[in-house]
Scaffold this motif. Structure first.
Motif, PDB file in Angstrom:
ATOM      1  N   HIS A 123       0.871  -1.185   0.000  1.00  0.00           N
ATOM      2  CA  HIS A 123       0.000   0.000   0.000  1.00  0.00           C
ATOM      3  C   HIS A 123       0.907   1.234   0.000  1.00  0.00           C
ATOM      4  O   HIS A 123       1.644   1.481   0.946  1.00  0.00           O
ATOM      5  CB  HIS A 123      -0.908   0.005   1.232  1.00  0.00           C
ATOM      6  CG  HIS A 123      -1.817   1.204   1.303  1.00  0.00           C
ATOM      7  ND1 HIS A 123      -2.705   1.400   2.335  1.00  0.00           N
ATOM      8  CD2 HIS A 123      -1.974   2.292   0.488  1.00  0.00           C
ATOM      9  CE1 HIS A 123      -3.366   2.534   2.154  1.00  0.00           C
ATOM     10  NE2 HIS A 123      -2.922   3.093   1.044  1.00  0.00           N
ATOM     11  N   ILE A 124       0.834   1.987  -1.089  1.00  0.00           N
ATOM     12  CA  ILE A 124       1.581   3.241  -1.215  1.00  0.00           C
ATOM     13  C   ILE A 124       0.640   4.393  -0.912  1.00  0.00           C
ATOM     14  O   ILE A 124      -0.473   4.456  -1.451  1.00  0.00           O
ATOM     15  CB  ILE A 124       2.122   3.413  -2.651  1.00  0.00           C
ATOM     16  CG1 ILE A 124       3.213   2.394  -2.946  1.00  0.00           C
ATOM     17  CG2 ILE A 124       2.644   4.825  -2.870  1.00  0.00           C
ATOM     18  CD1 ILE A 124       3.606   2.365  -4.417  1.00  0.00           C
ATOM     19  N   HIS A 125       1.073   5.286  -0.036  1.00  0.00           N
ATOM     20  CA  HIS A 125       0.344   6.548   0.113  1.00  0.00           C
ATOM     21  C   HIS A 125       1.275   7.649  -0.364  1.00  0.00           C
ATOM     22  O   HIS A 125       2.325   7.893   0.240  1.00  0.00           O
ATOM     23  CB  HIS A 125      -0.079   6.804   1.551  1.00  0.00           C
ATOM     24  CG  HIS A 125      -0.837   8.095   1.699  1.00  0.00           C
ATOM     25  ND1 HIS A 125      -2.173   8.207   1.393  1.00  0.00           N
ATOM     26  CD2 HIS A 125      -0.427   9.334   2.064  1.00  0.00           C
ATOM     27  CE1 HIS A 125      -2.564   9.459   1.584  1.00  0.00           C
ATOM     28  NE2 HIS A 125      -1.521  10.164   1.987  1.00  0.00           N
ATOM     29  N   MET A 126       0.885   8.299  -1.452  1.00  0.00           N
ATOM     30  CA  MET A 126       1.731   9.320  -2.051  1.00  0.00           C
ATOM     31  C   MET A 126       1.388  10.695  -1.491  1.00  0.00           C
ATOM     32  O   MET A 126       0.265  11.176  -1.632  1.00  0.00           O
ATOM     33  CB  MET A 126       1.557   9.328  -3.579  1.00  0.00           C
ATOM     34  CG  MET A 126       2.480  10.314  -4.286  1.00  0.00           C
ATOM     35  SD  MET A 126       4.234   9.915  -4.040  1.00  0.00           S
ATOM     36  CE  MET A 126       4.334   8.364  -4.943  1.00  0.00           C
ATOM     37  N   TRP A 127       2.363  11.304  -0.851  1.00  0.00           N
ATOM     38  CA  TRP A 127       2.213  12.704  -0.458  1.00  0.00           C
ATOM     39  C   TRP A 127       2.614  13.566  -1.647  1.00  0.00           C
ATOM     40  O   TRP A 127       3.775  13.558  -2.051  1.00  0.00           O
ATOM     41  CB  TRP A 127       3.112  13.027   0.737  1.00  0.00           C
ATOM     42  CG  TRP A 127       2.657  12.507   2.058  1.00  0.00           C
ATOM     43  CD1 TRP A 127       3.311  11.639   2.876  1.00  0.00           C
ATOM     44  CD2 TRP A 127       1.445  12.851   2.742  1.00  0.00           C
ATOM     45  NE1 TRP A 127       2.584  11.414   4.020  1.00  0.00           N
ATOM     46  CE2 TRP A 127       1.441  12.145   3.969  1.00  0.00           C
ATOM     47  CE3 TRP A 127       0.365  13.684   2.437  1.00  0.00           C
ATOM     48  CZ2 TRP A 127       0.396  12.243   4.901  1.00  0.00           C
ATOM     49  CZ3 TRP A 127      -0.676  13.782   3.359  1.00  0.00           C
ATOM     50  CH2 TRP A 127      -0.654  13.079   4.570  1.00  0.00           C
ATOM     51  N   ASP A 128       1.663  14.297  -2.203  1.00  0.00           N
ATOM     52  CA  ASP A 128       1.960  15.189  -3.332  1.00  0.00           C
ATOM     53  C   ASP A 128       2.507  16.518  -2.800  1.00  0.00           C
ATOM     54  O   ASP A 128       1.936  17.592  -3.022  1.00  0.00           O
ATOM     55  CB  ASP A 128       0.703  15.402  -4.179  1.00  0.00           C
ATOM     56  CG  ASP A 128       0.335  14.156  -4.972  1.00  0.00           C
ATOM     57  OD1 ASP A 128       1.247  13.560  -5.569  1.00  0.00           O
ATOM     58  OD2 ASP A 128      -0.844  13.779  -4.976  1.00  0.00           O
ATOM     59  N   ASP A 129       3.643  16.416  -2.101  1.00  0.00           N
ATOM     60  CA  ASP A 129       4.222  17.599  -1.460  1.00  0.00           C
ATOM     61  C   ASP A 129       5.125  18.402  -2.398  1.00  0.00           C
ATOM     62  O   ASP A 129       5.808  19.328  -1.951  1.00  0.00           O
ATOM     63  CB  ASP A 129       4.979  17.203  -0.180  1.00  0.00           C
ATOM     64  CG  ASP A 129       6.019  16.125  -0.416  1.00  0.00           C
ATOM     65  OD1 ASP A 129       6.075  15.571  -1.528  1.00  0.00           O
ATOM     66  OD2 ASP A 129       6.779  15.823   0.536  1.00  0.00           O
ATOM     67  N   TYR A 130       5.122  18.025  -3.686  1.00  0.00           N
ATOM     68  CA  TYR A 130       5.831  18.842  -4.677  1.00  0.00           C
ATOM     69  C   TYR A 130       4.847  19.687  -5.481  1.00  0.00           C
ATOM     70  O   TYR A 130       5.213  20.319  -6.453  1.00  0.00           O
ATOM     71  CB  TYR A 130       6.671  17.956  -5.593  1.00  0.00           C
ATOM     72  CG  TYR A 130       7.921  18.631  -6.136  1.00  0.00           C
ATOM     73  CD1 TYR A 130       8.634  19.551  -5.370  1.00  0.00           C
ATOM     74  CD2 TYR A 130       8.395  18.345  -7.407  1.00  0.00           C
ATOM     75  CE1 TYR A 130       9.775  20.169  -5.860  1.00  0.00           C
ATOM     76  CE2 TYR A 130       9.541  18.942  -7.913  1.00  0.00           C
ATOM     77  CZ  TYR A 130      10.229  19.860  -7.132  1.00  0.00           C
ATOM     78  OH  TYR A 130      11.360  20.472  -7.619  1.00  0.00           O
ATOM     79  N   ASP A 131       3.583  19.657  -5.084  1.00  0.00           N
ATOM     80  CA  ASP A 131       2.583  20.538  -5.710  1.00  0.00           C
ATOM     81  C   ASP A 131       2.827  21.979  -5.293  1.00  0.00           C
ATOM     82  O   ASP A 131       3.437  22.250  -4.255  1.00  0.00           O
ATOM     83  CB  ASP A 131       1.166  20.116  -5.287  1.00  0.00           C
ATOM     84  CG  ASP A 131       0.693  18.869  -6.021  1.00  0.00           C
ATOM     85  OD1 ASP A 131       1.476  18.316  -6.807  1.00  0.00           O
ATOM     86  OD2 ASP A 131      -0.451  18.441  -5.779  1.00  0.00           O
ATOM     87  N   ARG A 132       2.274  22.886  -6.076  1.00  0.00           N
ATOM     88  CA  ARG A 132       2.446  24.318  -5.780  1.00  0.00           C
ATOM     89  C   ARG A 132       1.620  24.743  -4.570  1.00  0.00           C
ATOM     90  O   ARG A 132       0.542  24.209  -4.323  1.00  0.00           O
ATOM     91  CB  ARG A 132       1.989  25.172  -6.969  1.00  0.00           C
ATOM     92  CG  ARG A 132       2.829  25.028  -8.223  1.00  0.00           C
ATOM     93  CD  ARG A 132       2.236  25.852  -9.334  1.00  0.00           C
ATOM     94  NE  ARG A 132       0.854  25.471  -9.608  1.00  0.00           N
ATOM     95  CZ  ARG A 132      -0.039  26.244 -10.211  1.00  0.00           C
ATOM     96  NH1 ARG A 132       0.298  27.476 -10.603  1.00  0.00           N
ATOM     97  NH2 ARG A 132      -1.265  25.824 -10.429  1.00  0.00           N
TER      98      ARG A 132
END
Length: 526
Positions: free
Chosen positions: A61-70
């Motif tokens: 189970h991968i939880h992706m933090w989209d912390d490279y979003d603007r």
């Protein structure tokens, strides 16, 4: 009836074949607090993975933090001067509260701690680190190579929606300025690793190497790229992404025609809200209920149960008021059914409830742990003379707990006592709350009622050991012998003890109070 998670697990195996490892994914942009609505995506991915594991499959189970979003906008609870950080990656925006290394980490750290309490196995990955390390560099270059293919796919959907095509200069990537870290303008690509940029914020211009991680794919390309990179088999999505022509439709074509892989299967998840609360929760607006809030009044197993029992495509509204008492009753009943101590009478219903309980638990307990009835605890925690040990003693005397409690039983009971206190303080309606009167109230009591109270006082003096059922029978028989209507009789007793016309169930309530206090109050002695 097959549980929806089992149905999806079987579909994944059927359509994606027998694999060494299956990957389920969830993902959130940490632009605000991760609330119980966001958690529905996370849990939907988890429970489908759980169903796959139950079939003997290895699951990641991968939880992706989209912390490279603007950083797109300044929320209401953030100082207005944070406008100077707009268009930077959220991972590089300072934490306004000063307790974490960045704005994004402030929200990610809390959610990760909340999830740990649910004992859910998950890999938290960070888009920021994946881009900056160069792990996505090949896919970014491939997207630039197939820019015309991607644009044609997106324009095809835009045409169907009667929208104008994308600008001729559109690119599948955006660029972060290497100097000021804000979004820069894409100028050109050399066909290999270099992208030229111009920054409207700091005025710098030059080249950046894709492998340095300053070039990021736009959302509609980033999502399918991720499916391919991690070989994702299942990822739930909100209805905005699954609408006709939404990012799932476009992503499905892009992942096949650009990255050469099949799209993952998906399920739509619906809105989660709180009964009585208007509008949709928003992490950036701050009008949210967090898992931390639920932990104040619910056992972790019941939180998992709430999401496991509800189909993701059905709107879910939690009732933290009186409905919470029903939720505890329902969970305890399902738990007893699972361990064979109760039956709903319908074999199909029993099968579904047992499976729901199983999927709610990372590890099913070996036996039924003690179930202190939450509804009764709400009464007991309001008794001023009862500490935690006294509450447990009352529960044992009234047959709700065994005489000898094992450690895990005691741990669960103490937790429920704490949660009941929190619920009374935070969510209980006024008609559930009460206070034992310090002194007898001034009441005009008829002769028959006065006699009945004195007889009841004598009964308490002469009966040290009795059951709640025996007391309940006595309450009714004393009134019946004197021709007093039970409703009137109960109303008098409530007024005598708590100064109100109604209250908790009378027999368990009176049985929980110190005997001497009960006798003195029935005799209207100060």
């Amino acid at each position: 009836m097959v549980h929806w998670a089992d149905y999806m697990a079987e579909k994944i195996i059927r359509e994606h074949g027998d694999k060494e490892e299956y990957v389920v994914e969830s993902g959130i942009t940490p632009s605000g607090y991760v609330h119980i609505g966001n958690f529905r995506e996370f849990f939907t991915a988890y429970i489908v993975g759980h169903a796959l594991r139950d079939r003997g499959k290895r699951v990641r189970h991968i939880h992706m933090w989209d912390d490279y979003d603007r950083f797109r906008k300044v929320p209401k609870n953030v100082p207005p001067e944070w406008r100077e950080h707009l268009t930077k990656p959220v991972r590089e925006v300072p934490d306004p509260w000063g307790c974490h290394d960045s704005y994004a980490e402030h929200f990610m750290a809390l959610f990760e701690e909340e999830v740990r309490r649910l004992e859910i196995e998950v890999d938290f990955l960070h888009a920021y680190e994946l881009y900056r390390s160069g792990e996505y560099a090949e896919e970014v270059r491939l997207a630039l190579q197939k820019r015309d293919v991607i644009k044609a796919i997106l324009d095809g959907y835009r045409e169907r929606a009667k929208q104008p095509p994308l600008d001729e200069n559109w690119q599948p990537v955006m660029v972060y300025c290497p100097k000021c870290r804000k979004e820069a303008e894409f100028v050109s690509w050399d066909g290999e690793w270099k992208v030229s940029y111009r920054c409207p914020h700091c005025g710098s211009e030059g080249e950046t190497d894709i492998r340095e991680g300053n070039v990021k794919l736009r959302w509609r390309v980033d999502w399918p790229m991720r499916w391919s990179h991690f070989r994702v088999d299942f990822e739930p999505a909100g209805k905005d992404h699954l609408a006709a022509g939404g990012s799932y439709d476009t992503g499905k074509e892009i992942v096949e025609k650009v990255f050469g892989r099949l799209a993952p299967l998906t399920l739509m998840y619906e809105f989660v809200g709180i009964k009585g609360q208007r509008g949709k929760m928003s992490g950036s607006k701050g009008n949210v209920i967090l898992l931390s809030d639920l932990y104040e009044v619910l056992e972790p197993g019941i939180i998992r149960f709430i999401y496991a029992r509800s189909r993701p495509n059905k709107e879910l509204r939690l009732d933290l008021g009186l409905g919470l008492l029903n939720l505890y009753d329902e969970f305890d009943r399902v738990e007893r059914i699972y361990f064979g101590l109760e039956s709903p009478g319908n074999p199909e219903e029993e099968k579904e409830l047992r499976r729901t309980y199983e999927l709610s638990m990372p590890r099913v307990p070996k036996r039924l742990r003690a179930q202190a009835p939450f509804r009764f605890l709400v009464t007991l925690v309001q008794m001023p003379h009862l500490d935690d040990e006294g509450i447990i003693r009352v529960l044992q005397e009234q047959g709700h707990l065994p005489e000898n409690l094992e450690e895990e039983d005691l741990e669960r009971t103490n937790l429920r006592i704490k949660l009941a206190r929190n619920w009374v303080e935070k969510y209980a309606p006024d008609n559930v709350k009460f206070t034992l009167l310090d002194n007898p109230p001034e009441l005009e009591l008829g002769e028959k009622v006065r006699e009945a109270m004195l007889e009841l006082a004598g009964w308490f003096e002469n009966h040290r050991n009795f059951t709640v059922e025996e007391l309940n029978n006595v309450l009714y028989s004393i009134a019946k012998e004197r021709g007093i209507q039970s409703r009137e009789w109960f109303r008098v007793l409530y007024r005598v003890f708590i100064g109100r016309d109604r209250g908790p169930r009378l027999a368990p309530f009176l049985a929980s109070i110190d005997r001497g206090f009960v006798v003195k109050r029935l005799r209207m002695e100060g």
